[in-house]
Design a protein around this motif. Sequence first.
Motif, PDB file in Angstrom:
ATOM      1  N   VAL A  86       0.801  -1.157  -0.154  1.00 28.45           N
ATOM      2  CA  VAL A  86      -0.055  -0.017   0.060  1.00 28.45           C
ATOM      3  C   VAL A  86       0.901   1.280   0.003  1.00 28.45           C
ATOM      4  O   VAL A  86       2.125   1.058   0.271  1.00 28.45           O
ATOM      5  N   LYS A  87       0.302   2.190  -0.581  1.00 27.33           N
ATOM      6  CA  LYS A  87       0.841   3.520  -0.707  1.00 27.33           C
ATOM      7  C   LYS A  87       0.189   4.525   0.372  1.00 27.33           C
ATOM      8  O   LYS A  87      -0.956   4.705   0.278  1.00 27.33           O
ATOM      9  N   LEU A  88       1.140   5.140   0.999  1.00 22.39           N
ATOM     10  CA  LEU A  88       0.482   6.179   2.072  1.00 22.39           C
ATOM     11  C   LEU A  88       1.201   7.526   1.696  1.00 22.39           C
ATOM     12  O   LEU A  88       2.441   7.498   1.677  1.00 22.39           O
ATOM     13  N   TYR A  89       0.316   8.690   1.990  1.00 23.13           N
ATOM     14  CA  TYR A  89       1.189   9.868   1.872  1.00 23.13           C
ATOM     15  C   TYR A  89       1.461  10.408   3.296  1.00 23.13           C
ATOM     16  O   TYR A  89       0.365  10.670   3.929  1.00 23.13           O
ATOM     17  N   ALA A  90       2.717  10.622   3.600  1.00 23.52           N
ATOM     18  CA  ALA A  90       2.843  11.497   4.980  1.00 23.52           C
ATOM     19  C   ALA A  90       2.934  12.926   4.613  1.00 23.52           C
ATOM     20  O   ALA A  90       2.490  13.788   5.620  1.00 23.52           O
ATOM     21  N   ASP A  91       3.472  13.459   3.555  1.00 20.06           N
ATOM     22  CA  ASP A  91       3.352  14.738   3.439  1.00 20.06           C
ATOM     23  C   ASP A  91       3.163  15.368   1.994  1.00 20.06           C
ATOM     24  O   ASP A  91       3.035  14.524   0.949  1.00 20.06           O
ATOM     25  N   GLY A  92       3.525  16.701   1.481  1.00 14.67           N
ATOM     26  CA  GLY A  92       3.453  16.936   0.118  1.00 14.67           C
ATOM     27  C   GLY A  92       4.761  17.116  -0.621  1.00 14.67           C
ATOM     28  O   GLY A  92       5.699  16.229  -0.347  1.00 14.67           O
ATOM     29  N   LEU A 114      -1.314   7.934  10.833  1.00 14.97           N
ATOM     30  CA  LEU A 114       0.128   7.284   9.950  1.00 14.97           C
ATOM     31  C   LEU A 114       0.495   5.728  10.842  1.00 14.97           C
ATOM     32  O   LEU A 114       0.613   5.097  10.056  1.00 14.97           O
ATOM     33  N   ASP A 115       0.257   6.073  12.113  1.00 12.89           N
ATOM     34  CA  ASP A 115       0.866   4.999  12.937  1.00 12.89           C
ATOM     35  C   ASP A 115      -0.398   3.591  12.790  1.00 12.89           C
ATOM     36  O   ASP A 115       0.062   2.466  12.645  1.00 12.89           O
ATOM     37  N   SER A 116      -1.483   4.160  12.523  1.00 16.44           N
ATOM     38  CA  SER A 116      -2.499   3.037  12.677  1.00 16.44           C
ATOM     39  C   SER A 116      -2.509   2.288  11.509  1.00 16.44           C
ATOM     40  O   SER A 116      -2.567   0.943  11.279  1.00 16.44           O
ATOM     41  N   TYR A 151       1.322  -4.218   9.389  1.00 16.25           N
ATOM     42  CA  TYR A 151       2.558  -4.697  10.043  1.00 16.25           C
ATOM     43  C   TYR A 151       1.861  -6.032  10.399  1.00 16.25           C
ATOM     44  O   TYR A 151       2.222  -7.463  10.256  1.00 16.25           O
ATOM     45  N   GLU A 152       0.288  -6.035  10.835  1.00 13.98           N
ATOM     46  CA  GLU A 152      -0.353  -7.293  11.235  1.00 13.98           C
ATOM     47  C   GLU A 152      -0.810  -7.999  10.168  1.00 13.98           C
ATOM     48  O   GLU A 152      -0.721  -9.206  10.159  1.00 13.98           O
ATOM     49  N   VAL A 179       9.105  11.336  11.407  1.00 12.89           N
ATOM     50  CA  VAL A 179       7.933  10.688  11.889  1.00 12.89           C
ATOM     51  C   VAL A 179       7.540   9.393  11.200  1.00 12.89           C
ATOM     52  O   VAL A 179       7.481   8.363  12.170  1.00 12.89           O
ATOM     53  N   MET A 180       7.976   9.298  10.065  1.00 15.99           N
ATOM     54  CA  MET A 180       7.619   7.769   9.503  1.00 15.99           C
ATOM     55  C   MET A 180       8.677   6.935   9.768  1.00 15.99           C
ATOM     56  O   MET A 180       8.104   5.917  10.334  1.00 15.99           O
TER      57      MET A 180
END
Length: 546
Positions: free
Chosen positions: A298-304, A334-336, A342-343, A360-361
């Motif tokens: 999966v792809k997650l965006y933390a910032d711009g 982001l943590d969730s 992970y799970e 942060v990440m």
Amino acid sequence: MDNKIKLMMVLITLSFALSSCSVEEADVIIHNATVHTLDELNSKAEAIAIKNGKIIAIGPEHEIMNKYYAPNTIDAQKGGVFPGFIDGHAHLTGFAKGKLEVSLVGTASFEEVLERCKNFNPVVEHEWLIGRGWDQNDWNIKQFPDNVTLSELFPDKPVMLTRIDGHAALLNKKALEIAGFTVDTKIQGGKLLKKNGELTGVILDNAIEEVKKHIPDYTYEQKKKAFIEAQNELLSYGLTGVHDAGISQEDLAFFKKLEEEDILKINIYAMLSVTTENIDELQNFTPYESKHISVKSVKLYADGALGSRGACLLQPYADDTTNYGFLLYPISFLDSVAQICYEKKIQLCTHCIGDSANRVMLNIYKKYLQKPNDRRWRIEHAQVIHPDDRVIFNGVTVIPSVQPTHATSDKPWVESRLGKNRLNEAYAYRSLWEQNKLIALGTDFPVEHPNPLYTFYSAVFRKNFFVKNDKPFAPEEALTPLQTLKGMTIWNAIASFSEQSKGSLEVGKDADLVILNYDLLQAEESIMEKTEVLYTFVNGESVFKK
Ligand SMILES: [Zn+2]
């Protein structure tokens, strides 16, 4: 006849008979080549035999030519043969869609943007005029534009012109109206820029996502037409695989349909985009694997991004001293996502540009990952990283996935954003490679040009190919030619769990390869003028021929 001569003739006949019965049939033979296998020993070879889409033999010229026969035999004339190039971070649907939209890449002024919009002649009719690729840093007036003239030019047709990095867009009045944006609109993780109490038409990040909801989608046939054009272009650059850094379920369905219709040739390793809105999908995530498509991440965006000052920094922007940029989501979100990944044993790939977003990440990654682990979690871009945080890549085996052409394209303005003292944090590819002796390379196309030769040039010479007499940017952070090629092939295969079948030329692996007229590893600065792709093969099939 002399007995001796008789005996010799018998022996000769016998050896002919023996050799002819040991000749095996292959589908394709490539010979007289400088083959760089990029296997663990970086072995070289001269010829390859391919059958049923797989490499069945690889070795010296005489060995392969004596043992195999093939209806399709290619004389590479000493040119370089490499594993097919893989783009480690790109946006395939965005690139294909670009074939239906006005390109604003390389515009020298805002007037030129308006000019291109006026003259745009679309392949298919659409309610909106969509453009992409402007960068105010390339203009003589290096400021965000406003929509006054654009709204005059297009009073009735909604227009959205996205910045090169996709993190800012200019909307005309009609488009703002359709999106329902007013001076009072507030959007989490987004921004509507104002001047003298009025909207300028420039919007940032999540605000763009809001607008996209109002833009009618293209039909399947329109999208297919665009995809075929895009795919042919990519194959002509020697690309055999792409890591698509963020797709929706609809995109996946689209790829599946293309595969069903036997249109899909290029291999797609797709990351499913996760946002606050589709977090449920993540709970029900099931990996998908077919001949050309693989979904395990999966792809997650933390910032711009830095260009639009949306990258989240530890210290304010040097050219906007109260602005730190921002995270796109609360840290708890982001943590969730990391926890679920992970799970459920999902590979997590997070877009992090600023040193704060990266910190942060990386710390979230550190919370879940131990050493050693084989989760292959990635940081996409890994663009500005505080030197203290680099060790986390090694500490919990995180893969940096970077785009060398970003370094050389951003070079002219990056110092004004970051200031001199922070420059050593940025685009530090050599230092990142040091951590795990591995780095994944890509282009982020359509943000940058998809041709992997530009990646090679930027990574090795740290110069922008398009700028005459360009000076190298932090040359101590250059990668070697071999590291660069591995970053474009086998390390991208590792970053996508596919090194068993892809990324190097070895017996039993997929016959994904590219034949060039030149041996890239010679790595002269003139490579760009010298190098041509002659053939591209995917699964043993010739998908491009010059
Ligand atoms: Zn991207």
